[in-house]
Scaffold this motif. Structure first.
Motif, PDB file in Angstrom:
ATOM      1  N   GLU A  37       0.821  -1.214   0.000  1.00  0.00           N
ATOM      2  CA  GLU A  37       0.000   0.000   0.000  1.00  0.00           C
ATOM      3  C   GLU A  37       0.859   1.269   0.000  1.00  0.00           C
ATOM      4  O   GLU A  37       0.889   1.996   0.986  1.00  0.00           O
ATOM      5  N   HIS A  39       0.325   4.049  -1.606  1.00  0.00           N
ATOM      6  CA  HIS A  39      -0.534   5.240  -1.618  1.00  0.00           C
ATOM      7  C   HIS A  39       0.129   6.449  -2.287  1.00  0.00           C
ATOM      8  O   HIS A  39      -0.115   7.589  -1.911  1.00  0.00           O
ATOM      9  N   TYR A  40       0.919   6.179  -3.296  1.00  0.00           N
ATOM     10  CA  TYR A  40       1.641   7.255  -3.981  1.00  0.00           C
ATOM     11  C   TYR A  40       0.714   8.195  -4.734  1.00  0.00           C
ATOM     12  O   TYR A  40       0.950   9.407  -4.785  1.00  0.00           O
ATOM     13  N   TYR A  48       1.632   8.872   3.960  1.00  0.00           N
ATOM     14  CA  TYR A  48       2.561   7.750   3.875  1.00  0.00           C
ATOM     15  C   TYR A  48       4.003   8.225   3.733  1.00  0.00           C
ATOM     16  O   TYR A  48       4.922   7.599   4.249  1.00  0.00           O
ATOM     17  N   TYR A  59       9.081   6.055  -5.492  1.00  0.00           N
ATOM     18  CA  TYR A  59       7.987   5.115  -5.676  1.00  0.00           C
ATOM     19  C   TYR A  59       8.404   3.929  -6.533  1.00  0.00           C
ATOM     20  O   TYR A  59       8.147   2.766  -6.184  1.00  0.00           O
ATOM     21  N   GLU A  75       0.331  -2.906  -7.438  1.00  0.00           N
ATOM     22  CA  GLU A  75       0.251  -2.580  -6.018  1.00  0.00           C
ATOM     23  C   GLU A  75      -1.210  -2.462  -5.630  1.00  0.00           C
ATOM     24  O   GLU A  75      -2.105  -2.426  -6.486  1.00  0.00           O
ATOM     25  N   SER A  77      -3.439  -0.176  -2.941  1.00  0.00           N
ATOM     26  CA  SER A  77      -3.555   0.878  -1.933  1.00  0.00           C
ATOM     27  C   SER A  77      -5.030   1.161  -1.678  1.00  0.00           C
ATOM     28  O   SER A  77      -5.728   1.701  -2.546  1.00  0.00           O
ATOM     29  N   TYR A  80      -7.020   4.546  -2.432  1.00  0.00           N
ATOM     30  CA  TYR A  80      -7.091   5.108  -3.780  1.00  0.00           C
ATOM     31  C   TYR A  80      -8.534   5.324  -4.233  1.00  0.00           C
ATOM     32  O   TYR A  80      -8.838   6.282  -4.945  1.00  0.00           O
TER      33      TYR A  80
END
Length: 303
Positions: A37, A39-40, A48, A59, A75, A77, A80
């Motif tokens: 996760e 969360h970029y 984060y 990232y 990924e 997250s 999102y």
């Protein structure tokens, strides 16, 4: 392409994202980042990353171990989907990205999310119904836990409005690039959902036939230890960052091991029938919209 994510599980939280990502991680031709996760892409929930760390270079290092054998790199997250910006940012990053959205009956989701936020120390109100009634005050900045990462996480009505959130995804992502999974289906036949997901990602079936439950409801064994591991003090974080930099690694794993030892799996208490009915009424319109968007009758959720 290897080393760069091309699929994303958007959430929602407590809808089976951890289970699905772990099943996919075990496939020899799928790469899922650790942590799962990052969360970029939800820059409206900026919790984060440390200051200056939210960069594409930082990232993409999460995917350095992906190789040509991986037909899908991704990924998962969970925030999102709730984010107002993530889907749009993902499309700017890769217009061909494949997106998986996992949804659940909001009458189940709200108390499950409350329990998870309690575990993560974002929530300090032990009763889910009482936490629900605090939403207006918290929206004004009142009665917020000192350890909450993002106050919007505590807006349970908005966080569980999955119809509105999916509509926002469809506004940013072509429908043929979106797969929606209903948690009821994952719970009933995880193998079928897994194989459908592999097909969506263009990955051959590996013949997996065991799908253990993942990320069950949990509490902390020791509250003081939980505060140390979930919200480590600044000096400890600074030392850890220095060690990781010298060692050239993304994670040390020490806190993860301590968290696991302090974790107790337990059955969550049921909410009252009256509160369940209140939630059904609250989410009736949103559930109808969700059903219309995915072409499925979900009226049993609010009956």
């Amino acid at each position: 392409m290897p080393g760069r994510p091309d699929f994303f599980i958007l959430g929602a939280p407590k809808c089976g994202t951890t289970a699905l990502s772990e099943y996919l991680r075990d496939h020899p031709q799928v790469f899922v980042s650790r942590p799962k996760e990052p969360h970029y892409f939800c820059d409206d929930f900026d919790y984060y990353y440390a200051p200056g760390q939210r960069t594409e270079e930082h990232y993409l290092r999460l995917f350095d171990a992906a190789g040509p054998q991986h037909l899908a790199v991704g990924e998962a997250s969970v925030w999102y989907l709730y984010s107002a910006t993530a889907a749009r940012n993902i499309m700017a990053f890769d217009p061909r990205a494949r997106v998986i959205v996992m949804v659940r009956n909001p009458v189940e989701l709200v108390p499950s999310l409350h329990s998870q936020l309690r575990y993560m120390l974002d929530e300090d109100e032990p009763d889910p119904e009482a936490a629900w009634r605090l939403q207006a005050a918290r929206a004004r900045g009142e009665r917020l836990p000192s350890t909450v990462r993002v106050p919007a996480f505590l807006q349970y009505g908005a966080a569980a409005a999955l119809g509105a959130q999916l509509r926002r995804v469809y506004e940013a992502v072509p429908r043929e690039q979106v797969k929606v999974i209903v948690f009821d289906d994952l719970r009933r036949d995880a193998g079928a959902v897994y194989r459908e997901t592999l097909a969506f990602l263009g990955v051959p079936d590996d013949g997996r036939d065991e799908f253990p439950r993942v990320n069950e409801n949990k509490v902390h064994g020791n509250a003081a230890l939980a505060r140390l591991t979930q919200r480590p003090p600044g000096p400890l974080v600074a030392v850890a960052r220095g060690v990781k930099r010298v060692a050239g690694v993304q994670r040390l794993g020490v806190l993860d091991r301590v968290r696991r030892r302090n974790r107790l799996v337990t059955r969550r208490e049921e909410i009252s029938p009256a509160f369940a009915q209140e939630l059904r009424e609250h989410f009736r319109q949103d559930v109808a919209e969700l059903g219309e968007l995915i072409g499925r009758d979900l009226s049993a959720w609010t009956a």
